[in-house]
Design a protein around this motif. Structure first.
Motif, PDB file in Angstrom:
ATOM      1  N   SER A   1       0.768  -1.118   0.101  1.00 21.56           N
ATOM      2  CA  SER A   1      -0.103  -0.027  -0.033  1.00 21.56           C
ATOM      3  C   SER A   1       1.147   1.276   0.023  1.00 21.56           C
ATOM      4  CB  SER A   1      -0.908   0.053   1.323  1.00 21.56           C
ATOM      5  OG  SER A   1      -1.975   1.080   1.298  1.00 21.56           O
ATOM      6  N   LEU A   2       2.171   1.103   0.841  1.00 20.60           N
ATOM      7  CA  LEU A   2       3.005   2.300   0.674  1.00 20.60           C
ATOM      8  C   LEU A   2       3.887   2.473  -0.655  1.00 20.60           C
ATOM      9  CD1 LEU A   2       4.097   2.086   4.379  1.00 20.60           C
ATOM     10  CD2 LEU A   2       2.659   4.106   3.513  1.00 20.60           C
ATOM     11  N   HIS A   3       3.610   1.675  -1.603  1.00 18.03           N
ATOM     12  CA  HIS A   3       4.723   1.582  -2.751  1.00 18.03           C
ATOM     13  C   HIS A   3       6.171   1.439  -2.236  1.00 18.03           C
ATOM     14  CE1 HIS A   3       1.054   2.690  -4.843  1.00 18.03           C
ATOM     15  NE2 HIS A   3       0.687   3.711  -4.001  1.00 18.03           N
ATOM     16  N   ALA A   4       6.219   0.774  -1.188  1.00 18.52           N
ATOM     17  CA  ALA A   4       7.456   0.593  -0.563  1.00 18.52           C
ATOM     18  C   ALA A   4       8.580  -0.065  -1.522  1.00 18.52           C
ATOM     19  CB  ALA A   4       7.374  -0.331   0.629  1.00 18.52           C
ATOM     20  N   ASP A   5       8.155  -0.679  -2.658  1.00 14.14           N
ATOM     21  CA  ASP A   5       9.029  -1.171  -3.585  1.00 14.14           C
ATOM     22  C   ASP A   5       9.712  -0.305  -4.567  1.00 14.14           C
ATOM     23  OD1 ASP A   5       9.343  -3.894  -2.715  1.00 14.14           O
ATOM     24  OD2 ASP A   5       7.747  -4.265  -3.856  1.00 14.14           O
ATOM     25  N   SER A   6       9.241   0.935  -4.729  1.00 13.77           N
ATOM     26  CA  SER A   6       9.528   2.196  -5.474  1.00 13.77           C
ATOM     27  C   SER A   6       9.649   3.227  -4.734  1.00 13.77           C
ATOM     28  CB  SER A   6       8.651   2.258  -6.632  1.00 13.77           C
ATOM     29  OG  SER A   6       7.097   2.320  -6.087  1.00 13.77           O
ATOM     30  N   VAL A   7       8.655   3.908  -4.282  1.00 12.61           N
ATOM     31  CA  VAL A   7       8.591   5.131  -4.041  1.00 12.61           C
ATOM     32  C   VAL A   7       9.303   5.431  -2.349  1.00 12.61           C
ATOM     33  CG1 VAL A   7       7.393   7.280  -3.012  1.00 12.61           C
ATOM     34  CG2 VAL A   7       6.550   5.835  -4.929  1.00 12.61           C
ATOM     35  N   LEU A   8       9.215   4.393  -1.792  1.00 11.87           N
ATOM     36  CA  LEU A   8       9.702   4.493  -0.466  1.00 11.87           C
ATOM     37  C   LEU A   8      10.637   3.261  -0.153  1.00 11.87           C
ATOM     38  CD1 LEU A   8       6.578   5.093   1.960  1.00 11.87           C
ATOM     39  CD2 LEU A   8       8.296   6.744   0.806  1.00 11.87           C
ATOM     40  N   SER A   9      11.399   3.039  -1.384  1.00 12.12           N
ATOM     41  CA  SER A   9      12.244   1.709  -1.318  1.00 12.12           C
ATOM     42  C   SER A   9      13.573   1.973  -0.376  1.00 12.12           C
ATOM     43  CB  SER A   9      12.863   1.437  -2.448  1.00 12.12           C
ATOM     44  OG  SER A   9      13.409   2.551  -3.333  1.00 12.12           O
ATOM     45  N   ALA A  10      13.922   3.223  -0.119  1.00 14.47           N
ATOM     46  CA  ALA A  10      15.269   3.471   0.591  1.00 14.47           C
ATOM     47  C   ALA A  10      14.606   3.729   2.133  1.00 14.47           C
ATOM     48  CB  ALA A  10      15.851   4.966   0.042  1.00 14.47           C
ATOM     49  N   TRP A  11      13.258   3.966   2.240  1.00 15.75           N
ATOM     50  CA  TRP A  11      12.821   4.156   3.774  1.00 15.75           C
ATOM     51  C   TRP A  11      12.547   2.805   4.364  1.00 15.75           C
ATOM     52  CZ3 TRP A  11       7.686   3.982   5.651  1.00 15.75           C
ATOM     53  CH2 TRP A  11       7.625   4.369   6.774  1.00 15.75           C
ATOM     54  N   TRP A  12      11.660   2.148   3.620  1.00 12.20           N
ATOM     55  CA  TRP A  12      11.072   0.969   4.229  1.00 12.20           C
ATOM     56  C   TRP A  12      12.049   0.148   4.826  1.00 12.20           C
ATOM     57  CZ3 TRP A  12       6.232  -0.649   5.283  1.00 12.20           C
ATOM     58  CH2 TRP A  12       6.089  -2.024   5.571  1.00 12.20           C
ATOM     59  N   PRO A  13      13.201  -0.371   4.350  1.00 14.52           N
ATOM     60  CA  PRO A  13      13.912  -1.253   5.174  1.00 14.52           C
ATOM     61  C   PRO A  13      14.453  -0.926   6.207  1.00 14.52           C
ATOM     62  CG  PRO A  13      14.800  -1.098   3.083  1.00 14.52           C
ATOM     63  CD  PRO A  13      13.818  -0.058   3.235  1.00 14.52           C
ATOM     64  N   HIS A  14      14.278   0.493   6.848  1.00 15.25           N
ATOM     65  CA  HIS A  14      14.813   1.087   8.042  1.00 15.25           C
ATOM     66  C   HIS A  14      13.995   1.598   8.965  1.00 15.25           C
ATOM     67  CE1 HIS A  14      18.728   0.361   5.857  1.00 15.25           C
ATOM     68  NE2 HIS A  14      18.423   1.174   5.009  1.00 15.25           N
TER      69      HIS A  14
ATOM     70  N   GLN B   1      11.322   0.900  10.777  1.00 14.69           N
ATOM     71  CA  GLN B   1      10.949   0.478  12.251  1.00 14.69           C
ATOM     72  C   GLN B   1      12.174   1.026  13.200  1.00 14.69           C
ATOM     73  OE1 GLN B   1       9.901  -3.684  11.812  1.00 14.69           O
ATOM     74  NE2 GLN B   1       8.021  -3.014  12.439  1.00 14.69           N
ATOM     75  N   ASP B   2      13.327   1.307  12.590  1.00 16.94           N
ATOM     76  CA  ASP B   2      14.263   1.808  13.377  1.00 16.94           C
ATOM     77  C   ASP B   2      14.054   3.375  13.682  1.00 16.94           C
ATOM     78  OD1 ASP B   2      15.845  -0.482  13.360  1.00 16.94           O
ATOM     79  OD2 ASP B   2      16.813   0.311  11.474  1.00 16.94           O
ATOM     80  N   THR B   3      13.528   4.008  12.700  1.00 12.65           N
ATOM     81  CA  THR B   3      13.186   5.456  13.051  1.00 12.65           C
ATOM     82  C   THR B   3      11.868   5.842  13.033  1.00 12.65           C
ATOM     83  OG1 THR B   3      12.959   5.725  10.607  1.00 12.65           O
ATOM     84  CG2 THR B   3      15.235   5.868  11.354  1.00 12.65           C
ATOM     85  N   HIS B   4      10.676   5.082  12.738  1.00 11.61           N
ATOM     86  CA  HIS B   4       9.200   5.295  12.830  1.00 11.61           C
ATOM     87  C   HIS B   4       8.754   4.179  13.533  1.00 11.61           C
ATOM     88  CE1 HIS B   4      10.774   8.432  10.008  1.00 11.61           C
ATOM     89  NE2 HIS B   4       9.461   8.810   9.949  1.00 11.61           N
TER      90      HIS B   4
END
Length: 438
Positions: A37-50, A52-55
């Motif tokens: 739903s967050l398009h984490a493979d594209s738009v948020l690809s750099a953010w998603w793997p981390h 839970q460390d920051t958010h």
């Protein structure tokens, strides 16, 4: 549902929502669905793997159940509040000291109306312009699965979210048309519109992932969207520019609501000259979100002079808690009665420098009693039981209605402990809102 919970003598009169919020403490967030739903493979690809460390406390694992009666009351309250605060009488009152704001134009996207839920109905806690989190809450709402049989029948979203991205794009197009009625928001030919999503140091903002989601949404629609700081912009030859190119529209996420800070002079000049379309803008905040208005809206004699229909007067009387300005004349009384109030700075945002009266020290009171504050009747928030490390934990709840032109587009909850919403509570964060009959 916790089938081992001890039955309460109140269970036979407690609402379905109340039962679920107290007893159904298991998880409904589907992480795989959230990823998608967050398009984490594209738009948020750099953010998603981390993330839970920051958010780690951005998304709650459990949703909030709210009765249809409460939701309908909030929808009606938003409609009435918008009608009142855009009426000619209110505009004259709210903008009397600021004639430069007396003009037609955009209404303001993503108005946020925050409520506490009580047995006597929802109570308005605050009105916000540029309310953050809508795009993240849409993704979260879509990433839910029934956690147990007891909840499955009631996991209905409070609003229709199937085409909400398109409705949001249409909303920005409407804002554009209110200021540029002869020009299409998305031209059929020629240069694409440029839209700046502007905040102070966006990449460091807690809701920065949302900026990227909005940027992607606009770009897919054919709008050249850019996430920028005020310092990225310049005022040149009567144009707001970025990298030598004109900016056509600004989605303003700054908390300098009147654009008065020296660092924002280019934005102020562009707004004052109508060089580009701003949403929300200084007028939006002056009309709706100045905390002084909380006192005005709860002032029955003043509201009676606005020429409202009896139903609108009844809604305001029901939903707006008694609020008053802190003045030298009432400071001593308010200190004595402080446990009954929540104190908020007129120029504050995001719960900064806001205090529950029963938590105030004499030192803090000595400071805030000399500053522009309002004292709002303390309305305890409702509660949601969640599971944290296999232990039941009770969190506080507020509900935000994201709205445009008086119409609620999305409901979202925020779960927290402490005095105010903080995105630092184990088990807390944004939560989807599900509707139950009672």
């Amino acid at each position: 549902m916790n089938h081992h919970a001890v039955p309460s003598p109140l269970d036979h009169i407690r609402s379905i929502a109340g039962n679920l919020n107290q007893d159904c403490a298991c998880f409904s967030l589907d992480m795989d669905a959230l990823h998608q739903s967050l398009h984490a493979d594209s738009v948020l690809s750099a953010w998603w793997p981390h993330w839970q460390d920051t958010h780690a406390h951005l998304f709650a694992a459990s949703g909030l159940f709210v009765s249809q009666t409460q939701l309908t009351a909030m929808q009606e309250a938003v409609k009435v509040l918008h009608e009142v605060m855009t009426s000619p009488a209110w505009r004259q009152h709210a903008l009397a000291a600021e004639p430069a704001l007396q003009r037609a134009g955009p209404r303001g996207v993503f108005m946020g109306y925050d409520f506490h839920l009580t047995e006597s109905g929802p109570k308005l806690i605050e009105i916000n312009t540029n309310a953050g989190g809508a795009m993240l809450n849409l993704a979260l709402t879509r990433a839910q699965r029934a956690c147990c049989d007891a909840a499955r029948d009631w996991m209905h979203t409070a609003t229709d979210v199937t085409q909400l991205e398109q409705r949001w794009l249409d909303m920005f197009a409407q804002e554009w048309a209110l200021q540029r009625p002869q020009e299409p928001f998305i031209p059929l030919q020629g240069r694409a519109r440029t839209l700046a999503i502007v905040d102070e140091d966006p990449a460091s903002q807690y809701l920065y992932p949302e900026f990227l989601l909005f940027q992607d949404l606009f770009r897919q629609a054919g709008v050249d969207a850019r996430v920028l700081t005020p310092q990225d912009l310049s005022w040149v030859d009567g144009q707001l520019q970025h990298a030598g190119e004109p900016i056509d529209m600004v989605y303003l996420r700054l908390t300098d609501f009147d654009l008065s800070q020296p660092a924002h002079v280019a934005l102020q000049q562009a707004w004052a000259s109508d060089a580009c379309v701003f949403t929300p803008n200084p007028q939006t905040h002056a009309l709706h979100a100045n905390k002084r208005h909380l006192a005005t809206l709860s002032d029955a004699p003043f509201v009676a002079q606005l020429g409202l229909q009896p139903q609108a007067l009844s809604v305001l009387a029901s939903v707006v808690p008694p609020t008053q300005l802190l003045t030298p004349d009432n400071a001593e009384r308010l200190w004595a009665e402080r446990k009954r109030y929540f104190f908020k700075p007129l120029s504050g945002f995001g719960s900064k420098a806001a205090y529950r009266g029963d938590k105030l020290t004499t030192k803090t009171w000595a400071q805030i009693s000399q500053l522009p504050y309002v004292a709002q009747a303390l309305i305890p928030p409702s509660q949601r039981v969640v599971m944290v490390n296999d232990q039941r934990k009770t969190l506080k709840v507020d509900v935000r209605a994201y709205a445009y032109n008086g119409q609620v587009q999305l409901f979202a909850a925020r779960l927290y402990d402490g005095q105010t919403t903080n995105f630092r509570s184990d088990g807390g964060g944004f939560a989807p809102v599900f509707v139950t009959p009672t």
